[in-house]
Scaffold this active site. Structure first.
Site, PDB file in Angstrom:
ATOM      1  N   CYS A 104       2.914   6.080  14.093  1.00 50.87           N
ATOM      2  CA  CYS A 104       4.164   5.449  14.523  1.00 50.87           C
ATOM      3  C   CYS A 104       5.211   5.695  13.448  1.00 50.87           C
ATOM      4  O   CYS A 104       4.903   5.597  12.255  1.00 50.87           O
ATOM      5  CB  CYS A 104       3.924   3.953  14.705  1.00 50.87           C
ATOM      6  SG  CYS A 104       5.381   3.048  15.222  1.00 50.87           S
ATOM      7  N   HIS A 146       2.129   2.811  24.062  1.00 56.06           N
ATOM      8  CA  HIS A 146       2.543   2.629  22.670  1.00 56.06           C
ATOM      9  C   HIS A 146       4.038   2.270  22.594  1.00 56.06           C
ATOM     10  O   HIS A 146       4.409   1.301  21.920  1.00 56.06           O
ATOM     11  CB  HIS A 146       2.248   3.906  21.862  1.00 56.06           C
ATOM     12  CG  HIS A 146       2.732   3.856  20.449  1.00 56.06           C
ATOM     13  ND1 HIS A 146       1.876   3.874  19.369  1.00 56.06           N
ATOM     14  CD2 HIS A 146       3.986   3.785  19.923  1.00 56.06           C
ATOM     15  CE1 HIS A 146       2.595   3.809  18.250  1.00 56.06           C
ATOM     16  NE2 HIS A 146       3.875   3.766  18.563  1.00 56.06           N
ATOM     17  N   GLU A 147       4.864   3.049  23.291  1.00 58.37           N
ATOM     18  CA  GLU A 147       6.311   2.818  23.199  1.00 58.37           C
ATOM     19  C   GLU A 147       6.710   1.481  23.827  1.00 58.37           C
ATOM     20  O   GLU A 147       7.545   0.759  23.278  1.00 58.37           O
ATOM     21  CB  GLU A 147       7.098   3.965  23.842  1.00 58.37           C
ATOM     22  CG  GLU A 147       6.928   5.319  23.150  1.00 58.37           C
ATOM     23  CD  GLU A 147       7.149   5.282  21.645  1.00 58.37           C
ATOM     24  OE1 GLU A 147       7.970   4.472  21.168  1.00 58.37           O
ATOM     25  OE2 GLU A 147       6.488   6.058  20.939  1.00 58.37           O
ATOM     26  N   HIS A 150       6.310  -1.617  21.773  1.00 57.59           N
ATOM     27  CA  HIS A 150       7.408  -1.912  20.835  1.00 57.59           C
ATOM     28  C   HIS A 150       8.413  -2.904  21.448  1.00 57.59           C
ATOM     29  O   HIS A 150       9.046  -3.668  20.723  1.00 57.59           O
ATOM     30  CB  HIS A 150       8.167  -0.634  20.473  1.00 57.59           C
ATOM     31  CG  HIS A 150       7.510   0.193  19.410  1.00 57.59           C
ATOM     32  ND1 HIS A 150       7.371  -0.242  18.113  1.00 57.59           N
ATOM     33  CD2 HIS A 150       6.992   1.451  19.431  1.00 57.59           C
ATOM     34  CE1 HIS A 150       6.784   0.712  17.395  1.00 57.59           C
ATOM     35  NE2 HIS A 150       6.530   1.748  18.169  1.00 57.59           N
TER      36      HIS A 150
HETATM   37 NI    NI Z   1       5.653   3.523  17.445  1.00 59.15          NI
END
Ligand code: NI
Length: 182
Positions: A104, A146-147, A150
């Site tokens: 990341c 994953h995104e 966030h």
């Molecule tokens: Ni990330």
């Protein structure tokens, strides 16, 4: 626009739940997306989320814009179409999960093994308000998870089940060309 400084783990904003975008195709949204694109390209990211450049809105970008260029950090990223995804909703399909190494931009120099759902359906909007509706699997599904994490204040180290599989990229993969600082 500009290459922005990416916030690193420890920054409180990365732990916040981001707000939905309420208006599409505005100059503010265009500027945000441009900054995210510039920053992601500069850092060879496979994806980036708005909170990573300090804007707590539900906007992510992922994939490879120019498929003639290979992403040096993630070879599999070349199979993911370049996507600007706003206000995403994820629905996992089935219960199949798979392990995979993640890094990341907010956690520079490290990689960790993270379990993700193998298949998912995601919906959201592009920057003009057009609907995006896709059924994906594998690396594409991983990047989206994953995104979008966030946007809910979740960083991948918070999902690592076995911390013995978390370490410095250049120690874990001494022979790879992955950078030390990403
Ligand atoms: Ni990330």
């Amino acid at each position: 626009m500009a290459i922005k400084q990416v916030l690193r783990m420890g920054e409180p904003l990365l732990l916040q739940k981001a707000l939905p975008v309420s208006q599409f195709d505005t100059s503010e949204l265009r500027a945000l997306i441009q900054d995210m694109e510039d920053t992601m390209l500069d850092m060879n990211g496979a994806g980036i989320a708005a909170p990573q450049i300090g804007v707590s809105l539900r906007v992510v970008i992922f994939g490879q814009r120019d498929t003639t260029l290979k992403n040096p950090r993630y070879a599999d990223a070349n199979d993911v179409p370049y996507t600007i995804l706003i206000n995403p909703i994820l629905n996992f399909i089935g219960s199949d999960i798979e392990d995979g190494w993640e890094g990341c931009l907010s956690v520079p120099g490290l990689r960790g093994m993270v379990q993700r759902y193998k298949r998912l359906h995601y919906k959201g909007y592009d920057q003009f308000g057009n609907v995006i509706d896709r059924l994906v699997s594998g690396f594409h599904a991983r990047v989206v998870q994953h995104e979008c994490d966030h946007l809910d204040g979740i960083l991948y180290p918070m999902r690592i089940k076995d911390l013995s599989q978390f370490g410095y990229t250049n120690v874990l993969f001494p022979n790879s060309k992955l950078g030390d600082d990403d």
